[in-house]
Write a protein that holds these residues in place. Structure first.
Motif, PDB file in Angstrom:
ATOM      1  N   LYS A  70       0.838  -1.208   0.000  1.00  0.00           N
ATOM      2  CA  LYS A  70       0.000   0.000   0.000  1.00  0.00           C
ATOM      3  C   LYS A  70       0.871   1.255   0.000  1.00  0.00           C
ATOM      4  O   LYS A  70       0.626   2.189  -0.766  1.00  0.00           O
ATOM      5  CB  LYS A  70      -0.933  -0.023   1.211  1.00  0.00           C
ATOM      6  N   GLU A  71       1.899   1.273   0.860  1.00  0.00           N
ATOM      7  CA  GLU A  71       2.791   2.436   0.925  1.00  0.00           C
ATOM      8  C   GLU A  71       3.547   2.611  -0.398  1.00  0.00           C
ATOM      9  O   GLU A  71       3.732   3.730  -0.875  1.00  0.00           O
ATOM     10  CB  GLU A  71       3.791   2.297   2.080  1.00  0.00           C
ATOM     11  N   MET A  72       3.967   1.499  -1.004  1.00  0.00           N
ATOM     12  CA  MET A  72       4.699   1.589  -2.269  1.00  0.00           C
ATOM     13  C   MET A  72       3.797   2.144  -3.370  1.00  0.00           C
ATOM     14  O   MET A  72       4.228   3.007  -4.134  1.00  0.00           O
ATOM     15  CB  MET A  72       5.260   0.215  -2.650  1.00  0.00           C
ATOM     16  N   ARG A  73       2.558   1.681  -3.441  1.00  0.00           N
ATOM     17  CA  ARG A  73       1.627   2.209  -4.442  1.00  0.00           C
ATOM     18  C   ARG A  73       1.429   3.711  -4.251  1.00  0.00           C
ATOM     19  O   ARG A  73       1.386   4.471  -5.214  1.00  0.00           O
ATOM     20  CB  ARG A  73       0.282   1.492  -4.344  1.00  0.00           C
ATOM     21  N   LYS A  74       1.291   4.113  -2.995  1.00  0.00           N
ATOM     22  CA  LYS A  74       1.087   5.533  -2.693  1.00  0.00           C
ATOM     23  C   LYS A  74       2.306   6.349  -3.111  1.00  0.00           C
ATOM     24  O   LYS A  74       2.179   7.416  -3.723  1.00  0.00           O
ATOM     25  CB  LYS A  74       0.814   5.685  -1.186  1.00  0.00           C
ATOM     26  N   LEU A  75       3.512   5.833  -2.855  1.00  0.00           N
ATOM     27  CA  LEU A  75       4.741   6.542  -3.215  1.00  0.00           C
ATOM     28  C   LEU A  75       4.894   6.651  -4.725  1.00  0.00           C
ATOM     29  O   LEU A  75       5.285   7.700  -5.240  1.00  0.00           O
ATOM     30  CB  LEU A  75       5.957   5.841  -2.596  1.00  0.00           C
ATOM     31  N   VAL A  76       4.578   5.585  -5.435  1.00  0.00           N
ATOM     32  CA  VAL A  76       4.666   5.609  -6.901  1.00  0.00           C
ATOM     33  C   VAL A  76       3.821   6.745  -7.461  1.00  0.00           C
ATOM     34  O   VAL A  76       4.221   7.427  -8.401  1.00  0.00           O
ATOM     35  CB  VAL A  76       4.238   4.237  -7.494  1.00  0.00           C
ATOM     36  N   GLY A  77       2.646   6.971  -6.879  1.00  0.00           N
ATOM     37  CA  GLY A  77       1.765   8.030  -7.351  1.00  0.00           C
ATOM     38  C   GLY A  77       2.161   9.421  -6.909  1.00  0.00           C
ATOM     39  O   GLY A  77       1.599  10.411  -7.389  1.00  0.00           O
ATOM     40  N   ALA A  78       3.142   9.538  -6.016  1.00  0.00           N
ATOM     41  CA  ALA A  78       3.486  10.840  -5.440  1.00  0.00           C
ATOM     42  C   ALA A  78       4.844  11.381  -5.882  1.00  0.00           C
ATOM     43  O   ALA A  78       5.211  12.489  -5.484  1.00  0.00           O
ATOM     44  CB  ALA A  78       3.468  10.736  -3.911  1.00  0.00           C
ATOM     45  N   THR A  79       5.593  10.613  -6.685  1.00  0.00           N
ATOM     46  CA  THR A  79       6.927  11.062  -7.067  1.00  0.00           C
ATOM     47  C   THR A  79       7.257  10.654  -8.493  1.00  0.00           C
ATOM     48  O   THR A  79       6.684   9.700  -9.023  1.00  0.00           O
ATOM     49  CB  THR A  79       8.001  10.487  -6.115  1.00  0.00           C
ATOM     50  N   ARG A  80       8.177  11.398  -9.099  1.00  0.00           N
ATOM     51  CA  ARG A  80       8.700  11.031 -10.422  1.00  0.00           C
ATOM     52  C   ARG A  80       9.947  10.160 -10.303  1.00  0.00           C
ATOM     53  O   ARG A  80      10.452   9.645 -11.289  1.00  0.00           O
ATOM     54  CB  ARG A  80       9.069  12.285 -11.217  1.00  0.00           C
ATOM     55  N   ALA A  81      10.454   9.996  -9.091  1.00  0.00           N
ATOM     56  CA  ALA A  81      11.670   9.203  -8.892  1.00  0.00           C
ATOM     57  C   ALA A  81      11.406   7.751  -9.297  1.00  0.00           C
ATOM     58  O   ALA A  81      10.343   7.210  -8.998  1.00  0.00           O
ATOM     59  CB  ALA A  81      12.119   9.273  -7.435  1.00  0.00           C
ATOM     60  N   PRO A  82      12.366   7.120  -9.962  1.00  0.00           N
ATOM     61  CA  PRO A  82      12.192   5.718 -10.354  1.00  0.00           C
ATOM     62  C   PRO A  82      12.321   4.798  -9.138  1.00  0.00           C
ATOM     63  O   PRO A  82      13.290   4.880  -8.392  1.00  0.00           O
ATOM     64  CB  PRO A  82      13.325   5.482 -11.359  1.00  0.00           C
ATOM     65  N   LEU A  83      11.336   3.955  -8.942  1.00  0.00           N
ATOM     66  CA  LEU A  83      11.288   3.080  -7.771  1.00  0.00           C
ATOM     67  C   LEU A  83      11.374   1.621  -8.186  1.00  0.00           C
ATOM     68  O   LEU A  83      10.932   1.244  -9.272  1.00  0.00           O
ATOM     69  CB  LEU A  83       9.990   3.311  -7.003  1.00  0.00           C
ATOM     70  N   MET A  84      11.932   0.796  -7.297  1.00  0.00           N
ATOM     71  CA  MET A  84      12.064  -0.624  -7.575  1.00  0.00           C
ATOM     72  C   MET A  84      11.862  -1.413  -6.294  1.00  0.00           C
ATOM     73  O   MET A  84      12.284  -0.987  -5.227  1.00  0.00           O
ATOM     74  CB  MET A  84      13.462  -0.929  -8.130  1.00  0.00           C
ATOM     75  N   LEU A  85      11.238  -2.562  -6.429  1.00  0.00           N
ATOM     76  CA  LEU A  85      11.133  -3.495  -5.312  1.00  0.00           C
ATOM     77  C   LEU A  85      12.249  -4.519  -5.449  1.00  0.00           C
ATOM     78  O   LEU A  85      12.679  -4.847  -6.537  1.00  0.00           O
ATOM     79  CB  LEU A  85       9.773  -4.183  -5.309  1.00  0.00           C
ATOM     80  N   ASP A  86      12.702  -5.047  -4.333  1.00  0.00           N
ATOM     81  CA  ASP A  86      13.747  -6.060  -4.324  1.00  0.00           C
ATOM     82  C   ASP A  86      13.281  -7.204  -3.429  1.00  0.00           C
ATOM     83  O   ASP A  86      12.794  -8.211  -3.909  1.00  0.00           O
ATOM     84  CB  ASP A  86      15.059  -5.455  -3.830  1.00  0.00           C
ATOM     85  N   GLU A  87      13.397  -7.016  -2.138  1.00  0.00           N
ATOM     86  CA  GLU A  87      13.030  -8.071  -1.203  1.00  0.00           C
ATOM     87  C   GLU A  87      11.558  -8.466  -1.312  1.00  0.00           C
ATOM     88  O   GLU A  87      11.183  -9.565  -0.930  1.00  0.00           O
ATOM     89  CB  GLU A  87      13.345  -7.654   0.240  1.00  0.00           C
ATOM     90  N   SER A  88      10.706  -7.596  -1.853  1.00  0.00           N
ATOM     91  CA  SER A  88       9.288  -7.901  -2.008  1.00  0.00           C
ATOM     92  C   SER A  88       9.027  -8.858  -3.175  1.00  0.00           C
ATOM     93  O   SER A  88       7.934  -9.399  -3.286  1.00  0.00           O
ATOM     94  CB  SER A  88       8.488  -6.622  -2.258  1.00  0.00           C
ATOM     95  N   ILE A  89       9.991  -9.027  -4.040  1.00  0.00           N
ATOM     96  CA  ILE A  89       9.821  -9.864  -5.227  1.00  0.00           C
ATOM     97  C   ILE A  89      10.585 -11.165  -5.033  1.00  0.00           C
ATOM     98  O   ILE A  89      11.811 -11.186  -5.014  1.00  0.00           O
ATOM     99  CB  ILE A  89      10.341  -9.148  -6.496  1.00  0.00           C
ATOM    100  N   SER A  90       9.827 -12.239  -4.900  1.00  0.00           N
ATOM    101  CA  SER A  90      10.446 -13.554  -4.696  1.00  0.00           C
ATOM    102  C   SER A  90      10.126 -14.517  -5.825  1.00  0.00           C
ATOM    103  O   SER A  90      10.863 -15.467  -6.057  1.00  0.00           O
ATOM    104  CB  SER A  90       9.980 -14.171  -3.372  1.00  0.00           C
TER     105      SER A  90
END
Length: 173
Positions: free
Chosen positions: A149-169
């Motif tokens: 939920k926090e990651m989705r919210k952050l994606v919508g609030a910034t232009r910075a490129p974001l990536m998940l790591d430990e969340s992707i298994s």
């Protein structure tokens, strides 16, 4: 368990059990099995490019030390991507280090910021907005592995490129 014990079992079951006990190890096994299923040995046996770019860890106790390390890594050693760890200190300190490194980079080089799940939403947003116009390759795993939920919210609030790591298994993740 040894390999002899799993010969007749479905690999997905074995990998699933491993993911529950040791997610980092299980993730590597899952990736190997998924690669075999999708591309088989042809994919694994594909030629490796002549030059494989590597990422260098850029560290320093102060912005000046970190910038000096960035100059050495990019200008003197030829790295084009520097990885910086953030979190565990005041977000403004992290921002100052990232800004110092950005100014010290050789042209074309970029910064990969790894938060290792250590940021609050407010700190992640502050960091992202502060570095949006810097040569940032990506900001990795700002939140805990289940904080979708926090990651989705952050994606919508910034232009910075974001990536998940430990969340992707797995491929499904």
């Amino acid at each position: 368990r040894g390999l002899a014990a799993v010969k007749n079992e479905d690999w997905r079951t074995v990998v699933g059990e491993m993911m529950a006990r040791a997610p980092f190890l299980g993730s590597g096994l899952a990736c190997a099995v998924e690669t075999l299923e999708r591309g088989g040995l042809d994919f694994i046996a594909a030629p490796i490019p002549k030059n494989v770019p590597l990422v260098a860890l850029c560290q320093g106790a102060t912005p000046e030390q970190t910038a000096r390390a960035a100059r050495e890594l990019t200008a003197e050693n030829g790295y084009t991507t520097l990885k910086m760890k953030v979190g565990g200190r005041a977000v403004q300190e992290d921002i100052e280090k990232v800004e110092a490194v950005a100014q010290a980079l050789t042209p074309g080089a970029a910064i990969r910021i790894d938060a290792n799940q250590a940021l609050s939403y407010e700190d992640a947003l502050t960091l992202c907005r502060a570095v949006e116009d810097l040569p940032i390759e990506l900001i990795e795993q700002p939140f805990g592995i289940d904080d979708w939920k926090e990651m989705r919210k952050l994606v919508g609030a910034t232009r910075a490129p974001l990536m998940l790591d430990e969340s992707i298994s797995t491929a499904d993740d």
